[in-house]
Scaffold this active site. Structure first.
Site, mmCIF file in Angstrom:
data_model
loop_
_atom_site.group_PDB
_atom_site.id
_atom_site.type_symbol
_atom_site.label_atom_id
_atom_site.label_comp_id
_atom_site.label_asym_id
_atom_site.label_seq_id
_atom_site.Cartn_x
_atom_site.Cartn_y
_atom_site.Cartn_z
ATOM 1 N N GLU A 21 0.843 -1.195 0.000
ATOM 2 C CA GLU A 21 0.000 0.000 0.000
ATOM 3 C C GLU A 21 0.874 1.239 0.000
ATOM 4 O OE1 GLU A 21 -3.514 0.517 0.189
ATOM 5 O OE2 GLU A 21 -3.722 -1.589 -0.321
ATOM 6 N N VAL A 86 -5.144 -5.229 -8.599
ATOM 7 C CA VAL A 86 -4.241 -6.071 -9.370
ATOM 8 C C VAL A 86 -3.332 -5.140 -10.158
ATOM 9 C CG1 VAL A 86 -4.047 -7.786 -11.213
ATOM 10 C CG2 VAL A 86 -5.889 -7.970 -9.528
ATOM 11 N N GLY A 92 -5.688 -9.314 -16.660
ATOM 12 C CA GLY A 92 -5.974 -10.191 -17.778
ATOM 13 C C GLY A 92 -5.282 -11.535 -17.680
ATOM 14 N N GLN A 93 -4.583 -11.791 -16.573
ATOM 15 C CA GLN A 93 -3.867 -13.060 -16.390
ATOM 16 C C GLN A 93 -4.558 -13.974 -15.375
ATOM 17 O OE1 GLN A 93 0.309 -12.364 -15.546
ATOM 18 N NE2 GLN A 93 0.397 -10.662 -16.980
ATOM 19 N N GLY A 94 -5.743 -13.578 -14.898
ATOM 20 C CA GLY A 94 -6.485 -14.417 -13.972
ATOM 21 C C GLY A 94 -6.224 -14.126 -12.503
ATOM 22 N N GLY A 96 -7.186 -11.489 -10.635
ATOM 23 C CA GLY A 96 -8.425 -11.056 -9.988
ATOM 24 C C GLY A 96 -9.376 -12.218 -9.761
ATOM 25 N N ASN A 123 -15.751 3.288 -13.096
ATOM 26 C CA ASN A 123 -14.809 2.192 -13.358
ATOM 27 C C ASN A 123 -15.477 1.082 -14.173
ATOM 28 O OD1 ASN A 123 -12.795 0.289 -13.330
ATOM 29 N ND2 ASN A 123 -12.360 0.498 -11.150
ATOM 30 N N TYR A 130 -16.897 -7.660 -12.987
ATOM 31 C CA TYR A 130 -17.724 -8.170 -11.891
ATOM 32 C C TYR A 130 -19.028 -8.779 -12.405
ATOM 33 C CZ TYR A 130 -14.588 -5.321 -8.995
ATOM 34 O OH TYR A 130 -13.499 -4.761 -8.390
#
Length: 163
Positions: A21, A86, A92-94, A96, A123, A130
């Site tokens: 963070e 992410v 795009g690589q899975g 999430g 967003n 989602y």
């Protein structure tokens, strides 16, 4: 079920979250607050996705911070996803999907009736992910509300006096 991947997920440590963070001007969280509120008195929990393998971990590439709530409607606990991120280079690589799969596992283990979270209205890529990928339902009839700092202090005027 994914057989193998170039990343893995594990519960975060205080050091992980503090590093992951990156503090910005509006962020009030500090490593000390993370230590106190995530690890000493765990008000929330954090999962991190790392590149590499558990034996040879790389850098953190994804984060899911969550806590448990309770629904008077269902009579069961729920899982509230406070923060999901992410790394843009890893989208795009899975990652999430894998973080959500782990959240689903936690929700099942705790007998949660649902998983809730918020997404900013602008967003659209996340909203599409989602709804289309995860099958999530937009809660359009609800509006988020918040009290902070002096607004919380202002609630003192409504306290009942002791008898």
């Amino acid at each position: 079920m994914v057989a193998s991947s170039p990343y893995f997920i594990r519960p975060a440590t205080v050091e992980d979250v503090a590093i992951y963070e990156k503090a910005e001007d509006s962020v009030k969280a500090t490593p000390e607050l993370y230590r106190k509120n995530l690890f000493e008195t765990p008000y929330a929990h954090t999962l991190l996705a790392f590149s590499g393998t558990p034996d040879a971990p790389g850098k953190a590439i994804g984060l899911a911070m969550y806590f448990f709530n309770y629904s008077t409607w269902t009579g069961k606990p729920g899982l509230y996803l406070e923060d999901l991120f992410v790394d843009p280079a890893c989208r795009g690589q899975g990652v999430g999907k894998a973080l959500f799969a782990e959240l689903g596992k936690v929700a099942e283990e705790k007998d949660c009736a649902r998983i809730d979270w918020q997404v900013l209205k602008w967003n659209q890529p996340s909203i599409e992910f989602y709804e289309k990928t995860l099958g999530a339902t937009a809660m359009t009839e609800w509006m988020g509300m918040r009290l902070e700092g002096s607004q919380i202090e202002n609630l003192r005027k409504f306290r009942l006096t002791s008898s």
